[in-house]
Design an enzyme around this catalytic site. Structure first.
Site, short mmCIF file in Angstrom:
data_model
loop_
_atom_site.label_atom_id
_atom_site.label_comp_id
_atom_site.label_asym_id
_atom_site.label_seq_id
_atom_site.Cartn_x
_atom_site.Cartn_y
_atom_site.Cartn_z
N ASN A 1 -5.40 10.26 -0.80
CA ASN A 1 -4.77 9.61 -1.96
C ASN A 1 -5.34 8.19 -2.02
OD1 ASN A 1 -3.18 8.45 -3.90
ND2 ASN A 1 -1.31 8.42 -2.65
N LYS B 1 -4.89 6.01 -4.19
CA LYS B 1 -4.00 5.08 -4.92
C LYS B 1 -4.83 4.27 -5.92
CE LYS B 1 -1.08 4.86 -0.90
NZ LYS B 1 0.18 4.35 -0.43
N HIS C 1 5.08 11.09 -5.89
CA HIS C 1 4.80 10.15 -4.79
C HIS C 1 5.92 9.11 -4.75
CE1 HIS C 1 2.87 7.12 -2.32
NE2 HIS C 1 2.06 8.07 -1.90
N GLU D 1 5.90 6.05 -4.41
CA GLU D 1 5.66 4.83 -5.19
C GLU D 1 6.01 5.07 -6.66
OE1 GLU D 1 1.62 4.30 -3.86
OE2 GLU D 1 2.37 3.83 -1.86
N GLU E 1 6.60 12.89 3.11
CA GLU E 1 6.13 11.53 3.33
C GLU E 1 7.33 10.60 3.50
OE1 GLU E 1 1.88 10.92 1.77
OE2 GLU E 1 3.25 10.40 0.17
N GLY F 1 1.83 3.49 4.44
CA GLY F 1 1.13 2.21 4.38
C GLY F 1 1.69 1.16 5.32
N SER G 1 0.80 6.96 7.22
CA SER G 1 0.00 6.30 8.26
C SER G 1 -0.71 7.29 9.20
CB SER G 1 0.87 5.31 9.05
OG SER G 1 1.37 4.30 8.18
#
Ligand code: PEP
Length: 259
Positions: free
Chosen positions: A16, A18, A102, A104, A174, A180, A219
């Site tokens: 991904n 991003k 996701h 985010e 996730e 991250g 991560s």
């Protein structure tokens, strides 16, 4: 792990990117990933790139072992929705995958689990494989409601599309606190949630559950991928930061090919 049902699931490692990339550096990254994957037949690999780079991914990766996809899609097939991108448009650029839900997008764009389920089904309608992201925040984990949160995210899809929507599908667990942050869930923590997801699907349909590909994301790096991927219900990874570095990403794919 579901007992009594033995299914050999192939590993999948999906990157991904991003909102990262630029034409020149993408070209190097895509070339390196393509040529590195030639020697790795035991694992499926894909990169999910920003919309403007889909044409470049298609041009660079066509005919090779690495598939490509997008990071979001609109829930409707077409219409007056300025700025949005439909699933058919992604298919026009040869996408195999699209990430939906996701964390985010859930956090910054207020995407509900119902909307995410609609996006998932829109992608499937045109033959794409959606990657449904689920996962809890740190606060939710500390309050002991991880399973409740993940169940709610999963059930929204089952309610809208039926358990059939999960046949040969991909779910990515996730934990938000691991994305991250450099803080990976331990293999035992991840395995526990993956097993929970598979059991929940199995309560509707055991065969669909045993074929479900459940990725771990948060991560994942070259130095922790093998341990995570060795767990019985972890079928690969959704990789953010490490997918931007060819050697690192290829090392993670190699860990998938070995386990
Ligand atoms: C992600 O973007 O989905 C992700 C898991 O990121 P990272 O690997 O950088 O934690």
């Amino acid at each position: 792990m579901l007992s009594g049902l033995i299914t050999m699931r192939r590993k999948l490692v999906a990157g991904n990117w991003k909102m990262h990339g630029a034409l020149t550096q993408n070209a190097e990254l895509l070339d390196a990933v393509r040529s590195g994957m030639v020697t790795m037949p035991g694992v499926d690999c894909a990169v999910c790139v920003p919309f403007p780079y889909l044409a470049q991914a298609q041009q660079k990766l066509s005919g090779g072992a690495v598939k490509w996809g997008a990071q979001d899609v609109h829930q409707l097939d077409k219409g007056a929705y300025t700025g949005e991108v439909s699933a058919a448009m992604l298919r026009d650029f040869g996408c195999s995958y699209v990430i939906v839900g996701h964390s985010e997008r859930r956090a910054y764009y207020g995407e509900s689990s119902h909307l995410v389920a609609e996006k998932f089904l829109a992608a499937q309608r045109v033959g794409l494989t959606p990657i449904l992201c689920v996962g809890e925040s740190l606060e939710q984990r500390e309050s002991g409601i991880t399973e409740e949160v993940v169940a709610g995210q999963l059930d929204a899809l089952i309610q809208l599309g039926g358990v059939q929507a999960l046949r040969n599908a991909v779910v990515a667990y996730e934990p938000v606190w691991a994305i991250g942050t450099g803080k990976t869930a331990t293999s035992a923590q991840a395995q526990a949630v993956h097993a929970f997801i598979r059991q929940r699907v199995a309560s509707h349909d055991g065969k669909i559950a045993s074929g479900l590909c459940i990725l771990y994301g948060g991560s994942v790096k070259a130095n922790n991928a093998a341990e995570l991927f060795a767990m019985p219900d972890i079928d690969g990874g959704l990789i953010g930061g490490a997918s931007l570095v060819a050697d690192e990403f290829l090392a993670i794919c190699r860990a998938g090919a070995r386990t």
